[in-house]
Enzyme design. Sequence first.
Site, PDB file in Angstrom:
ATOM      1  N   ARG A  46       0.856  -1.205   0.000  1.00 16.94           N
ATOM      2  CA  ARG A  46       0.000   0.000   0.000  1.00 16.94           C
ATOM      3  C   ARG A  46       0.883   1.244   0.000  1.00 16.94           C
ATOM      4  NH1 ARG A  46      -1.637   1.552   4.666  1.00 16.94           N
ATOM      5  NH2 ARG A  46      -2.420  -0.476   5.347  1.00 16.94           N
ATOM      6  N   TYR A  99     -15.746  17.595 -15.230  1.00 20.40           N
ATOM      7  CA  TYR A  99     -16.096  16.173 -15.303  1.00 20.40           C
ATOM      8  C   TYR A  99     -17.178  15.829 -14.276  1.00 20.40           C
ATOM      9  CZ  TYR A  99     -15.482  11.134 -14.930  1.00 20.40           C
ATOM     10  OH  TYR A  99     -15.699   9.790 -14.882  1.00 20.40           O
ATOM     11  N   ASP A 171      -6.993  19.359 -13.548  1.00 11.33           N
ATOM     12  CA  ASP A 171      -7.271  18.054 -14.154  1.00 11.33           C
ATOM     13  C   ASP A 171      -6.932  18.195 -15.636  1.00 11.33           C
ATOM     14  OD1 ASP A 171      -8.377  15.838 -15.408  1.00 11.33           O
ATOM     15  OD2 ASP A 171     -10.087  15.725 -14.049  1.00 11.33           O
ATOM     16  N   LYS A 196      -7.583   7.053 -19.381  1.00 15.78           N
ATOM     17  CA  LYS A 196      -7.876   7.592 -20.708  1.00 15.78           C
ATOM     18  C   LYS A 196      -6.625   7.492 -21.593  1.00 15.78           C
ATOM     19  CE  LYS A 196     -11.661   8.410 -18.478  1.00 15.78           C
ATOM     20  NZ  LYS A 196     -11.966   9.654 -17.831  1.00 15.78           N
TER      21      LYS A 196
HETATM   22  C1  LIG Z   1     -12.483   9.937 -16.549  1.00 18.93           C
HETATM   23  C2  LIG Z   1     -12.126  11.227 -15.942  1.00 18.93           C
HETATM   24  C3  LIG Z   1     -11.873  11.324 -14.559  1.00 18.93           C
HETATM   25  C4  LIG Z   1     -12.029  10.157 -13.618  1.00 18.93           C
HETATM   26  O1  LIG Z   1     -11.122   9.135 -13.858  1.00 18.93           O
HETATM   27  P1  LIG Z   1     -11.416   7.582 -13.527  1.00 18.93           P
HETATM   28  O2  LIG Z   1     -10.139   6.935 -13.910  1.00 18.93           O
HETATM   29  O3  LIG Z   1     -12.602   7.197 -14.348  1.00 18.93           O
HETATM   30  O4  LIG Z   1     -11.736   7.492 -12.078  1.00 18.93           O
HETATM   31  C5  LIG Z   1     -11.498  12.562 -14.056  1.00 18.93           C
HETATM   32  N1  LIG Z   1     -11.389  13.642 -14.853  1.00 18.93           N
HETATM   33  C6  LIG Z   1     -11.637  13.588 -16.174  1.00 18.93           C
HETATM   34  C7  LIG Z   1     -11.499  14.817 -17.007  1.00 18.93           C
HETATM   35  C8  LIG Z   1     -12.022  12.394 -16.765  1.00 18.93           C
HETATM   36  O5  LIG Z   1     -12.280  12.345 -18.080  1.00 18.93           O
END
Ligand SMILES: *Cc1c(COP(=O)(O)O)cnc(C)c1O
Length: 381
Positions: A46, A99, A171, A196
């Site tokens: 962890r 998001y 983000d 992504k």
């Molecule tokens: C998908 C996404 C997230 C969340 O990520 P996960 O891996 O699905 O938890 C956060 N911010 C943006 C812009 C996203 O497209």
Amino acid sequence: MKFATKAVHAGYDYHGHQRALMPPIYQTSAFAHDEVGEQLDFAYSRTGTPTRAVLEANLAALEGAAHGLAFASGMAAVDAVLRATLQPGDEVIAVADLYGGAYRVLTKVMAAQGITVTFADLTDAANLAPLIGSNTKLLWLESPTNPLLNLVDISALSAVAHQHGVKVAVDSTFATPYLQNPLQLGADIVVHSATKYLGGHSDVLLGLVAVSDSELYKAIKFIQNAAGAVPGPQDCFLTLRGIKTLALRMERHCDNAEKVAAFLQTHPAIEQVFFPGLLAHPGHELAKRQMRRFGGIVTVYLKDNSRAAASRIAGKLQLFMLAESLGGVESLVNHSYTMSHGGMPPEQKAALGIRDGQLRLSIGIEDIDDILADLAQALAD
Ligand SMILES: *Cc1c(COP(=O)(O)O)cnc(C)c1O
């Protein structure tokens, strides 16, 4: 070293790993001590594993940061950053257009813990200063945003925030470190859903954070270990493997998306195309300054603004699969209204311009001729 070289090599030294070309997957929960009290680099998984450490160092190199941190998902990374920077009584100012999962954690989880959440349209950086109060501790940005591809000026907003002692988190999932480096623009924290583009093959869920400030690093690392939303070694390996081709993939995503945006812009079934690479996009000039290229996501308003129309077109698409997520090698179509932003209240969606007759396209790396042919047949009456 240049970006593409760092993507392949940074963070890994085969010495100490049996000269394995690829970072081994240390599938173990703990590591043996020789004696009581011995300080090991890795003791319990962890807290850290060698595979995760390579990924964390690799991301830090790509963002020009001192430190990287890996989490079990993008949302676990978002949550850790919010918890590490906000206490009950504090305020976070966030871009309104963000998001759906981040909106949910801010409004449902953080607000319930006594944190004030203020959403603002920050496409004009001058909007920020009047909103900052004595309890404001964090500015939460997303650029480009999901799903409407709005941009905010990360340098200008960071400068204003820092004048008031407010930390800035970005983000940067849609841009990836290949197209944008928020820390170099003045932000304090960058967050990625590596699920992504960084993973890039729709086969792993993972979140990443990069920071340079050592106090922030310690605070986020403390949450990472204390709360334990960490990725397993297999997921770290898959993400590292994905990142090796990030530069190549992003060039192709960007090439293809530019062609798709140009094609859709003149199509009679389309009312409006949202893509930062278009001259008409309100963030086009900013995108040229802040990003290296314009990314791989194209969102459209259909002329027929109905769920039935969105559903018919999504159903007719053959190559584009209807799915949550984005950023993989394959093209995907998403109905933001019911999918990625399904959890956002209808009045909030209306205020942001997220419509029922709208589709978000994640343009894959397939041959552009096949992508355009699929869109043409799906949009034909
Ligand atoms: C998908 C996404 C997230 C969340 O990520 P996960 O891996 O699905 O938890 C956060 N911010 C943006 C812009 C996203 O497209």
